[in-house]
Design a protein around this motif. Sequence first.
Motif, PDB file in Angstrom:
ATOM      1  N   GLN A  98       0.820  -1.209   0.000  1.00 39.70           N
ATOM      2  CA  GLN A  98       0.000   0.000   0.000  1.00 39.70           C
ATOM      3  C   GLN A  98       0.855   1.261   0.000  1.00 39.70           C
ATOM      4  N   LYS A  99       1.994   1.209   0.665  1.00 42.19           N
ATOM      5  CA  LYS A  99       2.871   2.380   0.764  1.00 42.19           C
ATOM      6  C   LYS A  99       4.309   1.956   0.554  1.00 42.19           C
TER       7      LYS A  99
ATOM      8  N   SER B 220       4.677   4.147  -4.346  1.00 38.88           N
ATOM      9  CA  SER B 220       3.267   4.357  -4.049  1.00 38.88           C
ATOM     10  C   SER B 220       2.814   5.803  -4.227  1.00 38.88           C
TER      11      SER B 220
END
Length: 67
Positions: A52-53, A66
């Motif tokens: 996600q990051k 990201s």
Amino acid sequence: MSGVSVNIQIKRGSFQLEASFNLLPGVYGLFGPSGSGKTTLLHILAGMGKPQKGEIFFNNTFVYNSS
């Protein structure tokens, strides 16, 4: 830096993985208890999953970012 540079975060349900490391070319091992994220990390590094990051560099080239 030649090699691999990783700084990622991934969350799946209640599981959360944060990994940050720099590796020079060589042979490495990855170990830990069951459910600690070893396979998830390897899937991400192989391009079979996405965090996600964070960011991943291979030989000074972005392969994931990201932002």
